[in-house]
Design a protein around this motif. Structure first.
Motif, PDB file in Angstrom:
ATOM      1  N   CYS A 115      29.497  10.232  15.924  1.00  0.00           N
ATOM      2  CA  CYS A 115      30.860  10.216  15.384  1.00  0.00           C
ATOM      3  C   CYS A 115      31.670   9.193  16.161  1.00  0.00           C
ATOM      4  O   CYS A 115      31.424   8.976  17.348  1.00  0.00           O
ATOM      5  N   ALA A 116      32.662   8.616  15.498  1.00  0.00           N
ATOM      6  CA  ALA A 116      33.517   7.651  16.189  1.00  0.00           C
ATOM      7  C   ALA A 116      34.954   7.801  15.709  1.00  0.00           C
ATOM      8  O   ALA A 116      35.212   8.138  14.544  1.00  0.00           O
ATOM      9  N   TYR A 117      35.869   7.513  16.625  1.00  0.00           N
ATOM     10  CA  TYR A 117      37.296   7.655  16.354  1.00  0.00           C
ATOM     11  C   TYR A 117      38.065   6.540  17.044  1.00  0.00           C
ATOM     12  O   TYR A 117      37.616   6.012  18.073  1.00  0.00           O
ATOM     13  N   LEU A 118      39.254   6.271  16.523  1.00  0.00           N
ATOM     14  CA  LEU A 118      40.185   5.452  17.288  1.00  0.00           C
ATOM     15  C   LEU A 118      40.529   6.209  18.561  1.00  0.00           C
ATOM     16  O   LEU A 118      40.722   7.432  18.535  1.00  0.00           O
ATOM     17  N   ASN A 119      40.645   5.500  19.650  1.00  0.00           N
ATOM     18  CA  ASN A 119      41.012   6.125  20.918  1.00  0.00           C
ATOM     19  C   ASN A 119      42.531   6.168  21.012  1.00  0.00           C
ATOM     20  O   ASN A 119      43.147   5.436  21.783  1.00  0.00           O
ATOM     21  N   GLU A 120      43.104   7.040  20.187  1.00  0.00           N
ATOM     22  CA  GLU A 120      44.560   7.174  20.186  1.00  0.00           C
ATOM     23  C   GLU A 120      44.915   8.616  19.849  1.00  0.00           C
ATOM     24  O   GLU A 120      44.608   9.108  18.758  1.00  0.00           O
ATOM     25  N   CYS A 121      45.561   9.268  20.770  1.00  0.00           N
ATOM     26  CA  CYS A 121      45.980  10.650  20.568  1.00  0.00           C
ATOM     27  C   CYS A 121      47.020  10.718  19.452  1.00  0.00           C
ATOM     28  O   CYS A 121      47.813   9.792  19.258  1.00  0.00           O
ATOM     29  N   THR A 122      47.028  11.848  18.741  1.00  0.00           N
ATOM     30  CA  THR A 122      48.013  12.006  17.663  1.00  0.00           C
ATOM     31  C   THR A 122      49.318  12.624  18.167  1.00  0.00           C
ATOM     32  O   THR A 122      50.260  12.768  17.398  1.00  0.00           O
ATOM     33  N   HIS A 123      49.365  13.006  19.433  1.00  0.00           N
ATOM     34  CA  HIS A 123      50.604  13.519  20.005  1.00  0.00           C
ATOM     35  C   HIS A 123      51.526  12.354  20.361  1.00  0.00           C
ATOM     36  O   HIS A 123      52.616  12.220  19.834  1.00  0.00           O
ATOM     37  N   VAL A 124      51.067  11.531  21.263  1.00  0.00           N
ATOM     38  CA  VAL A 124      51.736  10.287  21.645  1.00  0.00           C
ATOM     39  C   VAL A 124      50.648   9.220  21.536  1.00  0.00           C
ATOM     40  O   VAL A 124      49.513   9.464  21.944  1.00  0.00           O
ATOM     41  N   PRO A 125      50.945   8.073  20.961  1.00  0.00           N
ATOM     42  CA  PRO A 125      49.878   7.083  20.757  1.00  0.00           C
ATOM     43  C   PRO A 125      49.399   6.451  22.065  1.00  0.00           C
ATOM     44  O   PRO A 125      49.776   5.345  22.425  1.00  0.00           O
ATOM     45  N   MET A 126      48.561   7.224  22.766  1.00  0.00           N
ATOM     46  CA  MET A 126      47.986   6.774  24.037  1.00  0.00           C
ATOM     47  C   MET A 126      46.480   6.944  23.968  1.00  0.00           C
ATOM     48  O   MET A 126      45.981   7.816  23.251  1.00  0.00           O
ATOM     49  N   ALA A 151      43.278  19.095  22.175  1.00  0.00           N
ATOM     50  CA  ALA A 151      41.829  19.228  21.970  1.00  0.00           C
ATOM     51  C   ALA A 151      41.501  18.959  20.510  1.00  0.00           C
ATOM     52  O   ALA A 151      42.207  19.412  19.601  1.00  0.00           O
ATOM     53  N   TYR A 152      40.405  18.251  20.299  1.00  0.00           N
ATOM     54  CA  TYR A 152      39.984  17.841  18.958  1.00  0.00           C
ATOM     55  C   TYR A 152      38.539  18.277  18.712  1.00  0.00           C
ATOM     56  O   TYR A 152      37.707  18.248  19.622  1.00  0.00           O
ATOM     57  N   GLN A 153      38.283  18.641  17.462  1.00  0.00           N
ATOM     58  CA  GLN A 153      36.927  19.000  17.035  1.00  0.00           C
ATOM     59  C   GLN A 153      36.056  17.740  17.092  1.00  0.00           C
ATOM     60  O   GLN A 153      36.402  16.725  16.459  1.00  0.00           O
ATOM     61  N   PRO A 154      34.921  17.785  17.806  1.00  0.00           N
ATOM     62  CA  PRO A 154      34.137  16.550  17.987  1.00  0.00           C
ATOM     63  C   PRO A 154      33.566  15.937  16.714  1.00  0.00           C
ATOM     64  O   PRO A 154      33.438  14.725  16.624  1.00  0.00           O
ATOM     65  N   LEU A 186      42.197  12.953  14.599  1.00  0.00           N
ATOM     66  CA  LEU A 186      41.944  11.582  15.024  1.00  0.00           C
ATOM     67  C   LEU A 186      41.501  10.758  13.829  1.00  0.00           C
ATOM     68  O   LEU A 186      40.916  11.276  12.872  1.00  0.00           O
ATOM     69  N   LYS A 187      41.732   9.466  13.904  1.00  0.00           N
ATOM     70  CA  LYS A 187      41.298   8.576  12.830  1.00  0.00           C
ATOM     71  C   LYS A 187      39.817   8.297  12.985  1.00  0.00           C
ATOM     72  O   LYS A 187      39.375   7.719  13.982  1.00  0.00           O
ATOM     73  N   LYS A 188      39.046   8.718  11.997  1.00  0.00           N
ATOM     74  CA  LYS A 188      37.587   8.605  12.056  1.00  0.00           C
ATOM     75  C   LYS A 188      37.140   7.213  11.629  1.00  0.00           C
ATOM     76  O   LYS A 188      37.716   6.615  10.719  1.00  0.00           O
ATOM     77  N   ILE A 189      36.096   6.747  12.260  1.00  0.00           N
ATOM     78  CA  ILE A 189      35.490   5.453  11.939  1.00  0.00           C
ATOM     79  C   ILE A 189      34.074   5.720  11.444  1.00  0.00           C
ATOM     80  O   ILE A 189      33.340   6.509  12.041  1.00  0.00           O
ATOM     81  N   ASP A 190      33.707   5.095  10.364  1.00  0.00           N
ATOM     82  CA  ASP A 190      32.377   5.298   9.790  1.00  0.00           C
ATOM     83  C   ASP A 190      31.302   4.811  10.748  1.00  0.00           C
ATOM     84  O   ASP A 190      31.388   3.690  11.259  1.00  0.00           O
ATOM     85  N   LEU A 191      30.301   5.649  10.947  1.00  0.00           N
ATOM     86  CA  LEU A 191      29.125   5.277  11.736  1.00  0.00           C
ATOM     87  C   LEU A 191      27.885   5.495  10.899  1.00  0.00           C
ATOM     88  O   LEU A 191      27.846   6.389  10.047  1.00  0.00           O
ATOM     89  N   LYS A 192      26.875   4.729  11.183  1.00  0.00           N
ATOM     90  CA  LYS A 192      25.565   4.902  10.552  1.00  0.00           C
ATOM     91  C   LYS A 192      24.526   4.888  11.666  1.00  0.00           C
ATOM     92  O   LYS A 192      24.477   3.943  12.457  1.00  0.00           O
ATOM     93  N   ASP A 193      23.729   5.949  11.732  1.00  0.00           N
ATOM     94  CA  ASP A 193      22.692   6.068  12.749  1.00  0.00           C
ATOM     95  C   ASP A 193      21.354   6.167  12.028  1.00  0.00           C
ATOM     96  O   ASP A 193      21.077   7.170  11.363  1.00  0.00           O
TER      97      ASP A 193
END
Ligand code: FES
Length: 124
Positions: free
Chosen positions: A46-57, A82-85, A99-106
């Motif tokens: 799984c992949a996400y933008l590294n930006e919290c949805t509380h404060v954009p950090m 805390a976020y569901q992985p 979190l904003k999810k990024i498409d991954l292919k494994d």
């Protein structure tokens, strides 16, 4: 070919360890470069933008470290959201949404991420 639908190599599958350190990469989002991270949870990459949805950090408490002590949730180091992985959904703490999810292919040998045709802030 649509540039927004291109798969880009990220890492060997074996290097993305179950509940291990994340693998960081950069994505273009909303006209700027941002950090993103990939993790493996219950076998799923799984992949996400590294930006919290509380404060954009950025969320990692040490470089590429996002897991809580039990390695059950992805945590934001700043205020403890805390976020569901496997979905990125907020489960507790001050986060507001997922979190904003990024498409991954494994494919079992390699992991690829897809440039985001859907990285559109209007989706939030
Ligand atoms: S910035 Fe992430 S919980 Fe506040």
């Amino acid at each position: 070919m649509d540039i927004n639908d291109t798969w880009i190599w990220l890492c060997k599958s074996r290097d993305l360890l179950e509940r291990g350190a994340a693998i960081a990469f950069d994505v273009a989002y909303a006209g700027r470069w941002m950090r993103a991270f990939a993790i493996r949870f219950e076998g799923q990459a799984c992949a996400y933008l590294n930006e919290c949805t509380h404060v954009p950090m950025e969320m990692d408490w040490q470089p590429n470290q996002f897991w809580d002590h039990q390695k059950r949730w992805l945590l934001c180091a700043t205020h403890g959201a805390a976020y569901q992985p496997n979905t990125g959904q907020c489960v507790m703490g001050p986060c507001k949404r997922g979190l904003k999810k990024i498409d991954l292919k494994d494919d079992g040998e390699n992991v690829f991420w897809r440039t985001q045709y859907n990285l559109n802030p209007a989706e939030f």
